[in-house]
Design an enzyme around this catalytic site. Sequence first.
Site, PDB file in Angstrom:
ATOM      1  N   CYS A 298       0.636  -1.183   0.005  1.00 41.54           N
ATOM      2  CA  CYS A 298      -0.090  -0.206   0.034  1.00 41.54           C
ATOM      3  C   CYS A 298       0.854   1.180   0.192  1.00 41.54           C
ATOM      4  O   CYS A 298       0.503   2.169  -0.921  1.00 41.54           O
ATOM      5  CB  CYS A 298      -1.035   0.235   1.133  1.00 41.54           C
ATOM      6  SG  CYS A 298      -0.130   0.079   2.703  1.00 41.54           S
TER       7      CYS A 298
ATOM      8  N   HIS B 233      -2.382   1.236   6.779  1.00 45.80           N
ATOM      9  CA  HIS B 233      -2.912   1.073   5.471  1.00 45.80           C
ATOM     10  C   HIS B 233      -2.890   2.543   4.649  1.00 45.80           C
ATOM     11  O   HIS B 233      -3.499   3.488   5.652  1.00 45.80           O
ATOM     12  CB  HIS B 233      -4.301   0.427   5.344  1.00 45.80           C
ATOM     13  CG  HIS B 233      -4.693   0.103   3.983  1.00 45.80           C
ATOM     14  ND1 HIS B 233      -3.935  -0.869   3.061  1.00 45.80           N
ATOM     15  CD2 HIS B 233      -5.581   0.330   3.287  1.00 45.80           C
ATOM     16  CE1 HIS B 233      -4.271  -0.817   1.727  1.00 45.80           C
ATOM     17  NE2 HIS B 233      -5.284  -0.051   1.824  1.00 45.80           N
TER      18      HIS B 233
ATOM     19  N   HIS C 154      -5.646   1.724  -4.324  1.00 46.13           N
ATOM     20  CA  HIS C 154      -4.971   1.263  -3.415  1.00 46.13           C
ATOM     21  C   HIS C 154      -4.654  -0.229  -3.705  1.00 46.13           C
ATOM     22  O   HIS C 154      -5.311  -0.749  -4.655  1.00 46.13           O
ATOM     23  CB  HIS C 154      -5.755   1.416  -1.950  1.00 46.13           C
ATOM     24  CG  HIS C 154      -6.880   0.413  -1.684  1.00 46.13           C
ATOM     25  ND1 HIS C 154      -7.038  -0.217  -0.500  1.00 46.13           N
ATOM     26  CD2 HIS C 154      -7.731  -0.250  -2.544  1.00 46.13           C
ATOM     27  CE1 HIS C 154      -8.002  -0.846  -0.667  1.00 46.13           C
ATOM     28  NE2 HIS C 154      -8.535  -0.901  -1.872  1.00 46.13           N
TER      29      HIS C 154
END
Length: 384
Positions: free
Chosen positions: A296, A344, A356
């Site tokens: 990420c 994240h 993402h």
Amino acid sequence: MASHRKTRPAVTRVAGIRTPALATAALTSVALLSQSANAAPSADGGPSLEEVEKKVDDLYRQAESATEKYNAAKEKTTKQRRRVDSLLNDVAKRAQKLNEERERLGSFAAAQYRTGAAAPDTATFLLADSPQDYFDQTQLMGRLTARQKSEVDDYFTEQSATMKKREEASRSLETLSTSQNDLQTAKATVQKKLSDARELLSKLTAEEKARLAAIEKKQREEAARKAAELAQQQAAARKAQEGTTSQDGTSSSDPGTTDTTDSSYAAKAAKALAFARAQIGKPYVWGATGPGSYDCSGLTQAAWKAAGVDLPRTTYDQVNAGTTVSLADARPGDLIFFYDDISHVGVYIGNGMMIHAPKPGAYVREESIYYAGESIIHSVVRPA
């Protein structure tokens, strides 16, 4: 961008986002499953489908958190390795220079001996590794010229500096060894979490997997509904702001904000988003920074680098690399961070959506920022 950097508070929240009681992707699943017979224990007394899914979600979350720790350890190790290499290279150069000076002083001593200008032991002294005793021999020093004394002093100085560099390199090697151990520990943690998750999923029957797929479909539908709501709210807010903008292009609510500033950010954000979109379909691989795969924070770092903005490697540092804004004020290009441990991140593209790298086993994709519920959204940061 540095002028906007700030110290991250212990826990920050976007305005209007509630503090989660359960900050995992299983939150929505638990609510749905609690209303169905799927939550009942299995016939053989094993865990229910709800329990299995929650455990898998938790393991993936823990793996992603461990991945960010791995990224931090890897970055630290890389920097320390470069420092060690630099120190060892410096030591090698200094050692070579020291040997050259020793040879030069040795030649001088031999010449002194051949001409009878010095005592027979001068050559032995000047070639020794511990020449400090020489200073105790005042008679011999008296025979040296000022230039020769300077050369000897230079030799002693270089020898001392070389020894200090060797000691510094030794300490750096010890630190590097510790960092490498931390890196291996983080790597093993990620691998263990992913292995446990795969093992749990492998025990599900075809019927259970089909039921999980149905639940995930409902989650996506709910996430899309929430994204549409946010898009409407943001559109209304922009319309209201345009109505309060004076004719000279300056907002009455914020006289320091100009169209020039907005367009500058929009231009950079467009480049970052174009890069992110080009990565859609590439696999999530923990610790990866491209070009074939990403985790990420590796994706967000690479996307903004394409726009000429250097972001730190980890989510923990990226969250401080810009200005925090409210979710209602989020613009395309902003970074959306998730979970209390900020493990994240995705790139906001507008209308409640983001690009993402979701998790191990998944691919870079466009998805609602509510993909795992509203409560997991931590903050929004504008990096440039």
